[in-house]
Design an enzyme around this catalytic site. Sequence first.
Site, PDB file in Angstrom:
ATOM      1  N   TYR A 262       0.814  -1.216   0.000  1.00  0.00           N
ATOM      2  CA  TYR A 262       0.000   0.000   0.000  1.00  0.00           C
ATOM      3  C   TYR A 262       0.851   1.270   0.000  1.00  0.00           C
ATOM      4  O   TYR A 262       0.311   2.370   0.032  1.00  0.00           O
ATOM      5  CB  TYR A 262      -0.913   0.048   1.227  1.00  0.00           C
TER       6      TYR A 262
ATOM      7  N   LYS B 221       2.675 -13.831   6.266  1.00  0.00           N
ATOM      8  CA  LYS B 221       2.854 -14.871   5.247  1.00  0.00           C
ATOM      9  C   LYS B 221       4.355 -15.100   5.108  1.00  0.00           C
ATOM     10  O   LYS B 221       4.925 -15.070   4.006  1.00  0.00           O
ATOM     11  CB  LYS B 221       2.196 -14.384   3.943  1.00  0.00           C
TER      12      LYS B 221
ATOM     13  N   ASP C 294      -2.986 -17.412   5.739  1.00  0.00           N
ATOM     14  CA  ASP C 294      -4.080 -18.223   5.183  1.00  0.00           C
ATOM     15  C   ASP C 294      -4.716 -19.088   6.255  1.00  0.00           C
ATOM     16  O   ASP C 294      -5.940 -19.236   6.324  1.00  0.00           O
ATOM     17  CB  ASP C 294      -3.613 -19.072   3.988  1.00  0.00           C
TER      18      ASP C 294
ATOM     19  N   ASP D 206      -6.063  -5.673   5.818  1.00  0.00           N
ATOM     20  CA  ASP D 206      -7.199  -5.207   5.037  1.00  0.00           C
ATOM     21  C   ASP D 206      -8.179  -6.361   4.839  1.00  0.00           C
ATOM     22  O   ASP D 206      -9.387  -6.243   5.087  1.00  0.00           O
ATOM     23  CB  ASP D 206      -6.682  -4.700   3.686  1.00  0.00           C
TER      24      ASP D 206
END
Length: 424
Positions: free
Chosen positions: A159, A226, A280, A304
């Site tokens: 972002y 992640k 995940d 987000d």
Amino acid sequence: MGEPKVAMPETGERITFVNGEIRVPHHPIIPFIEGDGIGPDIWRAARRVLDAAVEKAYEGGRSIAWGEIFAGESAKNKFGEWLPEGTTQAISDFSVAIKGPLTTPIGGGIRSLNVTLRQILDLYACVRPCRYIQGVPSPVKEAHKLNVVIFRENTEDVYAGIEWKQGTAEAKEIIHFLNSRFSTRLREDSGIGVKPISIFGTQRLVRKAIRYALDHRRTRVTLVHKGNIMKFTEGAFRDWGYQVSRDEFGEVCINEDELWQTYDGKIPEGKILINDRIADSMFQQVLLRPDEYEVIALPNLNGDYLSDACAAQIGGLGMAPGANIGDRVALFESTHGTAPKYAGQDKVNPGSLILSGVLMLEHLGWQEAADLIYSAVGKTISQKRVTYDLGRQMEGATVVKTSEFASAIIENMTTDHRPQTADQ
Ligand code: NAP
């Protein structure tokens, strides 16, 4: 340094800070932005509810001196600018502000007013509590088991806005540089984005999340990343997060190894468990084992996604509050957009902005007023007096207007009952 383009109220005082600690006068000046589209409808409702709760809780001893500032379409119409400098200056000067949704200008060089506000004011933590209110329609069977506060990093990651369009000279140059200098094999026809995650950005976010857990007697902080794939950005986020917990909160923080080896799987009184989960798997965890999570800290993109997924479990964005918080300045806001097709109809749900106001009252330390609203919202929903969006998902609901929902909440403000939540 621009003067605010509107005058702040003369009655009322500024919020100040002493050694980094907020000091709130009994009549603080708080700037507000009504917002575009449905903004004026939900703001009118939220303001009435906030004022009524403060009046009821402190019997006139405290009140908010509201000062209107402008951004979005109203600012464009009034001043010819989407985001006048005086607006950001006022939010910075008065330290706490609240806003409705803003239209994202199309063209004109501003990507999003919300992103711009966060960047200018360095509001690095997007804080989203997701707590179920009994009776709100939810797609999951045990919605009450989710009660988390999400701390999403707001300034870094993909972002940061560092991108080059496919086919431009810049994209070609970067691809050529990486392929020739670092032997990467990027395709010539790629678009390029950069994902920066820093020690500074990570640690101030995780520090805020741990402090929040301490201040609100929460016992778990989970770092979500992640890192198995993106080792030097997401994996580093996890490592730097653990480092803050050890270096700055070593007395209170324990990790999962210590939890099992030393404490037999039970978090001891006064301690906070710091653990981490792969992003995940976390999306499964909030569905399958939601009650094992309390405060969640994540980089921007994961944050987000996860904050909207959690909001869906507790009734959607119409009921999810939010805040963007920096070291000193905090901007509270509804989490949905301007829903222009409903503008001016007195129809939509003001719940997100009202509950963002509750967060704001908690930030001020006005817990009694915050509790009054939270309880009254719960009671109103249990009476099935709801706006159309909730009404269409409930059996036997009385569908009320935005203003009537606010009136019902005010009517239900009594000091003789507690919030109807999973904690009860
Ligand atoms: P939106 O304004 O959030 O509206 C999408 C749909 O969500 C609405 O049509 C409505 O669904 C439902 N909804 C939103 N707020 C509601 C409320 N308070 N009560 C009940 N239902 C509500 O999203 P959008 O149409 O994609 O975006 C419109 C504008 O808002 C854009 O300019 C966008 O950039 C901006 N935006 C601003 C913010 C912000 O300021 N924080 C955030 C997101 C978007 P139904 O039609 O099913 O009733």
